[in-house]
Scaffold this motif. Structure first.
Motif, PDB file in Angstrom:
ATOM      1  N   GLU A 384     -46.149 -32.652 114.743  1.00 53.10           N
ATOM      2  CA  GLU A 384     -46.540 -33.227 116.032  1.00 53.10           C
ATOM      3  C   GLU A 384     -47.920 -32.731 116.448  1.00 53.10           C
ATOM      4  N   GLU A 385     -48.219 -31.486 116.130  1.00 54.41           N
ATOM      5  CA  GLU A 385     -49.542 -30.953 116.457  1.00 54.41           C
ATOM      6  C   GLU A 385     -50.623 -31.665 115.649  1.00 54.41           C
ATOM      7  N   ILE A 386     -50.339 -31.954 114.392  1.00 53.43           N
ATOM      8  CA  ILE A 386     -51.308 -32.662 113.546  1.00 53.43           C
ATOM      9  C   ILE A 386     -51.546 -34.076 114.074  1.00 53.43           C
ATOM     10  N   LEU A 387     -50.467 -34.774 114.414  1.00 45.73           N
ATOM     11  CA  LEU A 387     -50.617 -36.141 114.928  1.00 45.73           C
ATOM     12  C   LEU A 387     -51.353 -36.159 116.260  1.00 45.73           C
ATOM     13  N   THR A 388     -51.103 -35.137 117.100  1.00 40.36           N
ATOM     14  CA  THR A 388     -51.820 -35.059 118.379  1.00 40.36           C
ATOM     15  C   THR A 388     -53.314 -34.875 118.159  1.00 40.36           C
ATOM     16  N   LEU A 389     -53.673 -34.023 117.217  1.00 38.50           N
ATOM     17  CA  LEU A 389     -55.096 -33.810 116.922  1.00 38.50           C
ATOM     18  C   LEU A 389     -55.748 -35.079 116.378  1.00 38.50           C
ATOM     19  N   LEU A 390     -55.031 -35.806 115.522  1.00 37.39           N
ATOM     20  CA  LEU A 390     -55.600 -37.045 114.962  1.00 37.39           C
ATOM     21  C   LEU A 390     -55.825 -38.092 116.043  1.00 37.39           C
ATOM     22  N   GLU A 391     -54.964 -38.073 117.093  1.00 35.44           N
ATOM     23  CA  GLU A 391     -55.102 -39.048 118.171  1.00 35.44           C
ATOM     24  C   GLU A 391     -56.231 -38.676 119.132  1.00 35.44           C
ATOM     25  N   THR A 392     -56.423 -37.392 119.324  1.00 36.64           N
ATOM     26  CA  THR A 392     -57.386 -36.954 120.353  1.00 36.64           C
ATOM     27  C   THR A 392     -58.698 -36.450 119.772  1.00 36.64           C
ATOM     28  N   LEU A 393     -58.761 -36.246 118.459  1.00 38.25           N
ATOM     29  CA  LEU A 393     -59.950 -35.652 117.853  1.00 38.25           C
ATOM     30  C   LEU A 393     -60.770 -36.723 117.131  1.00 38.25           C
ATOM     31  N   PRO A 394     -61.922 -37.080 117.673  1.00 37.47           N
ATOM     32  CA  PRO A 394     -62.757 -38.064 116.959  1.00 37.47           C
ATOM     33  C   PRO A 394     -63.497 -37.397 115.802  1.00 37.47           C
ATOM     34  N   PHE A 395     -63.547 -38.066 114.673  1.00 35.85           N
ATOM     35  CA  PHE A 395     -64.292 -37.540 113.534  1.00 35.85           C
ATOM     36  C   PHE A 395     -64.905 -38.714 112.762  1.00 35.85           C
ATOM     37  N   ASP A 396     -66.040 -38.453 112.171  1.00 41.78           N
ATOM     38  CA  ASP A 396     -66.797 -39.460 111.440  1.00 41.78           C
ATOM     39  C   ASP A 396     -66.758 -39.096 109.961  1.00 41.78           C
ATOM     40  N   ILE A 397     -66.190 -39.979 109.123  1.00 43.83           N
ATOM     41  CA  ILE A 397     -66.071 -39.705 107.700  1.00 43.83           C
ATOM     42  C   ILE A 397     -67.440 -39.570 107.052  1.00 43.83           C
ATOM     43  N   ALA A 398     -68.377 -40.407 107.473  1.00 45.68           N
ATOM     44  CA  ALA A 398     -69.727 -40.350 106.899  1.00 45.68           C
ATOM     45  C   ALA A 398     -70.388 -39.007 107.201  1.00 45.68           C
ATOM     46  N   GLU A 399     -70.166 -38.517 108.418  1.00 45.81           N
ATOM     47  CA  GLU A 399     -70.756 -37.230 108.782  1.00 45.81           C
ATOM     48  C   GLU A 399     -70.127 -36.097 107.985  1.00 45.81           C
ATOM     49  N   LEU A 400     -68.825 -36.180 107.769  1.00 48.09           N
ATOM     50  CA  LEU A 400     -68.148 -35.156 106.984  1.00 48.09           C
ATOM     51  C   LEU A 400     -68.598 -35.181 105.528  1.00 48.09           C
ATOM     52  N   LYS A 401     -68.912 -36.365 105.032  1.00 51.08           N
ATOM     53  CA  LYS A 401     -69.382 -36.477 103.646  1.00 51.08           C
ATOM     54  C   LYS A 401     -70.724 -35.793 103.448  1.00 51.08           C
ATOM     55  N   THR A 402     -71.543 -35.828 104.493  1.00 51.94           N
ATOM     56  CA  THR A 402     -72.862 -35.190 104.363  1.00 51.94           C
ATOM     57  C   THR A 402     -72.741 -33.673 104.232  1.00 51.94           C
ATOM     58  N   GLU A 403     -71.626 -33.117 104.669  1.00 53.06           N
ATOM     59  CA  GLU A 403     -71.435 -31.671 104.592  1.00 53.06           C
ATOM     60  C   GLU A 403     -71.040 -31.217 103.190  1.00 53.06           C
ATOM     61  N   GLU A 404     -70.723 -32.158 102.307  1.00 51.05           N
ATOM     62  CA  GLU A 404     -70.315 -31.785 100.954  1.00 51.05           C
ATOM     63  C   GLU A 404     -71.416 -31.030 100.210  1.00 51.05           C
ATOM     64  N   ALA A 405     -72.666 -31.357 100.522  1.00 43.59           N
ATOM     65  CA  ALA A 405     -73.773 -30.732  99.793  1.00 43.59           C
ATOM     66  C   ALA A 405     -74.009 -29.284 100.213  1.00 43.59           C
ATOM     67  N   ASP A 406     -73.502 -28.900 101.367  1.00 40.35           N
ATOM     68  CA  ASP A 406     -73.751 -27.558 101.902  1.00 40.35           C
ATOM     69  C   ASP A 406     -72.484 -26.709 101.951  1.00 40.35           C
ATOM     70  N   LEU A 407     -71.551 -26.982 101.075  1.00 37.98           N
ATOM     71  CA  LEU A 407     -70.310 -26.208 101.098  1.00 37.98           C
ATOM     72  C   LEU A 407     -70.564 -24.776 100.625  1.00 37.98           C
ATOM     73  N   PRO A 408     -69.911 -23.798 101.247  1.00 39.72           N
ATOM     74  CA  PRO A 408     -70.050 -22.414 100.768  1.00 39.72           C
ATOM     75  C   PRO A 408     -69.407 -22.273  99.396  1.00 39.72           C
ATOM     76  N   PRO A 409     -69.862 -21.334  98.601  1.00 42.58           N
ATOM     77  CA  PRO A 409     -69.284 -21.187  97.253  1.00 42.58           C
ATOM     78  C   PRO A 409     -67.821 -20.775  97.303  1.00 42.58           C
ATOM     79  N   GLU A 410     -67.109 -21.114  96.240  1.00 37.55           N
ATOM     80  CA  GLU A 410     -65.709 -20.723  96.138  1.00 37.55           C
ATOM     81  C   GLU A 410     -65.585 -19.244  95.784  1.00 37.55           C
ATOM     82  N   ASP A 411     -64.439 -18.670  96.125  1.00 36.50           N
ATOM     83  CA  ASP A 411     -64.136 -17.300  95.715  1.00 36.50           C
ATOM     84  C   ASP A 411     -63.565 -17.297  94.306  1.00 36.50           C
ATOM     85  N   ASP A 412     -63.826 -16.241  93.601  1.00 35.97           N
ATOM     86  CA  ASP A 412     -63.302 -16.091  92.247  1.00 35.97           C
ATOM     87  C   ASP A 412     -61.796 -15.816  92.306  1.00 35.97           C
ATOM     88  N   ASP A 413     -61.039 -16.553  91.511  1.00 38.51           N
ATOM     89  CA  ASP A 413     -59.582 -16.368  91.518  1.00 38.51           C
ATOM     90  C   ASP A 413     -59.089 -15.634  90.272  1.00 38.51           C
TER      91      ASP A 413
END
Length: 636
Positions: A384-413
């Motif tokens: 229910e918390e996830i569905l509430t956030l999806l209803e009230t939280l606006p997000f732009d897929i195109a904007e999120l895609k632009t962040e792919e180039a600046d992702l922090p490095p992964e940790d070594d597993d």
């Protein structure tokens, strides 16, 4: 599912209680408002380290618990920590710091094993303390571990009850005698070692990884990073009914996937990685070939998306709107928000700004989970918390895609694939033992003295065991072998019954004890001693005859022997008359006990093929570490 939840609560829950110590200046009968203020102060004081913490199942929480059955009203919390035991020890750290910050509070903590703090310090506990008498004796006060002692039989201390104290008695004792009940330094050190490094240690328990996720999940995790644990648990504990919702995704469509960085705890990451899972073809979550450089990111994203979809499938999209305004409608929210402002939680951010709103949302989430009653019927489920956030939280897929180039490095597993030496060192570090460096350790193992094996076993056998088990010597050099000849003769006296008939009566034994100073009794003791020595000599003669008969049998030949060519020892000379009686002039090859002991243990150790087994476990417990079997490795 209800049965599974109840089982999990029994198996992996930790409970903690915070009491106000008795004070004449404070009303202890009706202090609900006072306790509520303490809850608000505590949760606000520790918000900086509790808000960003990712819990396995449930967060740290406190609520008012009314008086019942002789237990005064107090603050109570219960957390289900699941497979991540670090959550439990983080709570121990929090409880200790609370009692240090608020010296008028006394805390006790236990889990399904009972007094697990005593289990951690088991090697250093006093002999009198056991599970039968440990109830209501272990507390935290002023940041120190306290153990209420039991008075000795020879002394009477008015303020110490002879039976396990009640909670009221324990609080009174702690209030009146805080210094007298402090746990020993070794016990304190054992517990402190387990919680050392907090809160800096929290960062070391996290693992950051790239995941190919639907944009909706990326947006949700930006606002609620802790929801990753609920999603992992939903996937990890899935059943066929849960997977029905994942045949065709309705909430998180695979077409919206983007690359994002997700922060897990190491426990959650290991749970997600180690499970093998093939998605339904109808779901649209196909995977690239394993050789693909981003295969791990696609696999993690697929599994995490299934967890989020399962959570959302368990609730109706049209759940009651009254739950959405739960936090701000609570009468405690306004005072809690004001406390956060007084403690500079918002760091001077302008009200209404994006960063301010982000911290405000985290505070609301923290308040709902930790201060408001988690068992409330109005509390939102993760779905229910996830569905509430999806209803009230606006997000732009195109904007999120632009962040792919600046992702922090992964940790070594690489920590997932520990070598046996690394795992052994990790376990020993957890147990608080010092581990030598790999180089010197190997050299020490190669120079292992087999005589230490024999000495350690003799020290172990010489220990007196009880119905509770045998006590292992911590250091073979600290457990010398002694021989009491008088006790040895007394044992044979009881077994053989060689005392004269006139001393068989209990009454006569008591009279004899009363008259030990008389000359007659001294003479009688001398006669009894001679009689016992004669019986012992006959027994040794009988044993020597048995040795001669068995020497040429298959059983006798199975033992390693040595001929008695060396001159006898001083002890043997003292008893030469008894040993030679009945033995004749035959030379019997004596069994070499030490050689047989060591060879049998080494054979058992070799048969373990490097795995755990009785020989290695027994020797390790006595501080003896044998080198690896080089012949065994070379033959494979």
């Amino acid at each position: 599912m209800e049965g599974k939840g109840r089982l999990a609560m029994v198996e992996d829950a930790v409970e903690y209680h915070l009491f106000l110590i008795p004070d004449e200046a404070r009303d202890t009968d009706g202090h609900r408002e006072s306790l509520q203020k303490y809850i608000e102060q505590i949760m606000t004081q520790f918000a900086p380290i509790l808000v960003p913490y990712i819990w396995q199942n449930q967060p740290f929480n406190l609520k008012y618990k009314p008086a019942k059955g002789g237990v005064p009203a107090h603050m109570y919390g219960m957390t289900k920590f699941g497979d991540n035991i670090e959550d439990e020890w983080f709570i121990v750290y929090i409880i200790k710091q609370i009692t240090k910050t608020f010296p008028e509070l006394v805390a006790r903590i236990e889990d399904n094993d009972g007094e697990f703090l005593l289990i951690e310090a088991a090697d250093f506990l006093p002999k009198w303390l056991d599970p039968d008498n440990s109830a209501n004796r272990v507390f935290f006060h002023r940041g120190e571990l306290c153990i209420i002692p039991v008075p000795r039989k020879s002394e009477r201390i008015p303020w110490l009850p002879t039976t396990p104290p009640t909670i009221q008695q324990a609080l009174s004792i702690i209030s009146a005698h805080p210094e007298a009940i402090l746990a020993s330094e070794s016990v304190q050190a054992a517990v402190d070692r387990r919680i050392s490094g907090y809160p800096e240690k929290i960062g070391a328990s996290l693992h950051r990884a790239h995941c190919f996720l639907p944009a909706g999940i990326v947006a949700v995790l930006k606002q609620r990073p802790r929801l990753v644990s609920a999603a992992v648990q939903a996937f990890y504990l899935r059943d066929p009914i849960d997977l029905r919702a994942c045949r065709v995704f309705k909430t998180f469509l695979p077409e919206t996937r983007i690359m994002a960085s997700v922060t897990f705890t190491k426990c959650l990451y290991a749970q997600l990685v180690q499970q093998k899972f093939v998605p339904d073809r109808r779901s649209g979550y196909g995977l690239p070939p394993p050789s693909h450089p981003r295969y791990r990111a696609h696999e993690l994203g697929m599994k995490l998306a299934h967890g989020f979809e399962i959570l959302c499938s368990k609730c109706s999209p049209h759940f009651s709107d009254s739950r959405k305004s739960l936090v701000t409608a609570s009468p405690l929210w306004a005072s809690f928000l004001e406390s956060l402002r007084r403690n500079d939680y918002f760091k001077g951010l302008m009200e209404g700004s994006a960063q301010y709103q982000e911290r405000l949302e985290m505070a609301k989430n923290y308040f709902q989970l930790s201060i408001h009653r988690p068992e409330s019927s109005l509390a939102m489920s993760p779905g229910e918390e996830i569905l509430t956030l999806l209803e009230t939280l606006p997000f732009d897929i195109a904007e999120l895609k632009t962040e792919e180039a600046d992702l922090p490095p992964e940790d070594d597993d690489q920590w997932l694939d520990l070598s046996p030496d690394q795992l052994d060192q990790l376990l020993q570090d957890a147990a608080g033992r010092k581990v030598s460096q790999p180089g010197p350790q190997k050299e020490e193992q190669q120079n292992c003295d087999v005589g230490q094996v024999s000495d350690s076993m003799k020290a172990f056998i010489s220990k007196v065991s009880t119905h509770k088990g045998a006590e292992l010597p911590r250091d073979p050099s600290e457990a010398p072998i002694t021989f009491d000849a008088d006790s040895f003769l007394n044992y044979f006296d009881k077994i053989l019954g060689t005392k004269p008939q006139e001393s068989d009566s209990d009454d006569q034994d008591e009279d004899d004890l009363e008259c030990l100073d008389s000359d007659d009794d001294l003479g009688l003791e001398a006669q009894e001693s001679e009689s016992l020595k004669g019986a012992l000599g006959s027994l040794k003669s009988y044993m020597a005859q048995m040795d001669q008969e068995l020497a040429h049998t298959c059983m006798g030949k199975s033992f390693s022997t040595r001929k008695q060519l060396d001159p006898p020892s001083q002890t043997a000379n003292d008893n030469s008359d008894e040993e030679d009686s009945g033995a004749g002039d035959c030379t019997v090859e004596a069994v070499d006990v030490d050689l047989n002991l060591v060879s049998n243990i080494l054979e058992s150790y070799s048969s373990q093929a490097g795995l755990a087994g009785p020989a290695s476990n027994l020797l390790h417990s006595m501080g003896v570490r044998l080198p690896d079997n080089a012949d065994h490795h070379s033959s494979q």
